[in-house]
Write a protein that holds these residues in place. Sequence first.
Motif, PDB file in Angstrom:
ATOM      1  N   GLU A  34       2.939 -14.099   7.658  1.00 46.76           N
ATOM      2  CA  GLU A  34       1.920 -13.072   7.425  1.00 46.76           C
ATOM      3  C   GLU A  34       2.040 -11.903   8.400  1.00 46.76           C
ATOM      4  O   GLU A  34       1.904 -10.741   8.009  1.00 46.76           O
ATOM      5  N   GLN A  35       2.297 -12.201   9.680  1.00 50.51           N
ATOM      6  CA  GLN A  35       2.416 -11.130  10.662  1.00 50.51           C
ATOM      7  C   GLN A  35       3.622 -10.242  10.365  1.00 50.51           C
ATOM      8  O   GLN A  35       3.560  -9.024  10.505  1.00 50.51           O
ATOM      9  N   LYS A  37       4.970  -9.692   7.415  1.00 52.81           N
ATOM     10  CA  LYS A  37       4.656  -8.883   6.233  1.00 52.81           C
ATOM     11  C   LYS A  37       3.765  -7.703   6.601  1.00 52.81           C
ATOM     12  O   LYS A  37       3.947  -6.585   6.108  1.00 52.81           O
ATOM     13  N   ARG A  38       2.785  -7.957   7.474  1.00 51.21           N
ATOM     14  CA  ARG A  38       1.897  -6.883   7.929  1.00 51.21           C
ATOM     15  C   ARG A  38       2.702  -5.807   8.660  1.00 51.21           C
ATOM     16  O   ARG A  38       2.522  -4.600   8.423  1.00 51.21           O
ATOM     17  N   GLU A  41       4.709  -3.743   6.248  1.00 47.55           N
ATOM     18  CA  GLU A  41       3.843  -2.826   5.503  1.00 47.55           C
ATOM     19  C   GLU A  41       3.568  -1.568   6.330  1.00 47.55           C
ATOM     20  O   GLU A  41       3.619  -0.444   5.807  1.00 47.55           O
ATOM     21  N   ILE A  42       3.309  -1.752   7.621  1.00 42.01           N
ATOM     22  CA  ILE A  42       3.096  -0.609   8.513  1.00 42.01           C
ATOM     23  C   ILE A  42       4.366   0.241   8.595  1.00 42.01           C
ATOM     24  O   ILE A  42       4.314   1.473   8.532  1.00 42.01           O
ATOM     25  N   SER A 239       0.995 -15.634  -2.306  1.00 43.18           N
ATOM     26  CA  SER A 239       1.061 -14.461  -1.428  1.00 43.18           C
ATOM     27  C   SER A 239       0.910 -13.190  -2.241  1.00 43.18           C
ATOM     28  O   SER A 239       1.095 -13.192  -3.467  1.00 43.18           O
ATOM     29  N   GLU A 240       0.605 -12.099  -1.550  1.00 43.43           N
ATOM     30  CA  GLU A 240       0.517 -10.805  -2.220  1.00 43.43           C
ATOM     31  C   GLU A 240       1.865 -10.414  -2.803  1.00 43.43           C
ATOM     32  O   GLU A 240       2.906 -10.680  -2.215  1.00 43.43           O
ATOM     33  N   ILE A 245       1.195  -4.516  -2.277  1.00 43.74           N
ATOM     34  CA  ILE A 245       1.423  -3.907  -0.963  1.00 43.74           C
ATOM     35  C   ILE A 245       1.873  -2.460  -1.127  1.00 43.74           C
ATOM     36  O   ILE A 245       1.450  -1.565  -0.384  1.00 43.74           O
ATOM     37  N   ARG A 248      -0.872   0.197  -1.393  1.00 38.54           N
ATOM     38  CA  ARG A 248      -1.457   0.618  -0.110  1.00 38.54           C
ATOM     39  C   ARG A 248      -0.507   1.547   0.638  1.00 38.54           C
ATOM     40  O   ARG A 248      -0.938   2.510   1.279  1.00 38.54           O
ATOM     41  N   ILE A 314      -1.324   2.892  11.457  1.00 38.43           N
ATOM     42  CA  ILE A 314      -2.260   1.775  11.316  1.00 38.43           C
ATOM     43  C   ILE A 314      -3.653   2.298  10.955  1.00 38.43           C
ATOM     44  O   ILE A 314      -4.345   1.736  10.100  1.00 38.43           O
ATOM     45  N   GLU A 330      -3.179  -3.224  18.186  1.00 37.95           N
ATOM     46  CA  GLU A 330      -2.173  -3.759  17.263  1.00 37.95           C
ATOM     47  C   GLU A 330      -0.813  -3.117  17.498  1.00 37.95           C
ATOM     48  O   GLU A 330       0.217  -3.801  17.485  1.00 37.95           O
TER      49      GLU A 330
END
Length: 340
Positions: A34-35, A37-38, A41-42, A239-240, A245, A248, A314, A330
């Motif tokens: 998850e981290q 993927k986050r 995305e950023i 998962s997404e 994603i 966004r 972010i 973050e």
Amino acid sequence: MNKSVSFTPQPKTKINLEKEGLYEYDFSQIKGQEQSKRALEIAAAGAHNVLLKGPPGAGKTMLARTFPSILPSLSLDEALEITQIYSVSGNLSKDEAIIKTRPFRAPHHTASYVGIIGGGNNIKPGEVSLSHRGVLFLDELPEFPRQVLESLRQPLEDRHVVISRASGSLSFPAQFILLAAQNPCPCGFLGDIKKSCICMPGQVSRYQKKLSGPLLDRIDIHLDVPAVDVEKLTGDLKSETSKEIKKRVEKTRKIQSKRFAGTGILTNSEMNNSQIKQFCTIKKEALDLLKLAIVQMNLSARSYHRILKLSRTIADLADSEHIEQHHIAEALQYRAKSDA
């Protein structure tokens, strides 16, 4: 005798740069992480450079191969820029009038300096230019020759590469996202809780020193990718999807497009120092945290500016006008551990 020739107007052809189901991999196929993927995305939202570090089999390559599926669709101007580069280099297919998707280039670590940067007797663009407006993926980053690694510093900073010869010089655009991956040590298991590292201390030191400080300083997101837990790997938790994603990401890119209208740049990662001062409005408590981090983590001026640009992305993802304390917090998590 004069003849008049009439041409029948042809209907305009609409170029569709949006292709559904084009990508081989989707983020919904990745279990856990998850981290990671986050962070990706950023990176996609602000066009930030990323270094993935983890043991063999953790999924670094899978994450990298899936990354293009969340990048925003090309604008027509971007597509034309890429097409021109591919035409000059001789890589444009005869059946393809225009490049419709963002490039994803993944050269092997045995690639030469000319292959990566460009050049040759008849000067042609290298991988850094063929990745323009797309992704340059360098797997096993420390295995690339030192000359090649250090040559990346100029295009990462200036967004173009200059190739000089006795007869003159040529400049090619090189506005790419660097996505790199490496093991933490030669055997790959340094710091792993399940498998012991078999490397000698000297081997680990030499391996890690292959990447210079100035090169690492140009990477915005340093991400540890641990092995996936058995429960997550075998579980049924959905998962997404990449499509979710990507929505966004594109929304965030539109915020940046509006912000930078008339400036000649498209994303947060491209901001220069004066633009950072203009567009990165930061709240007092966030600034206090950043000041503390500069002292405790011994951050360079370049790191300071990159943290602000990353924090701006972010904040944009959160639809926040100002950079707040948790945005800075973050962004600081993604600095190289050696900065701490």
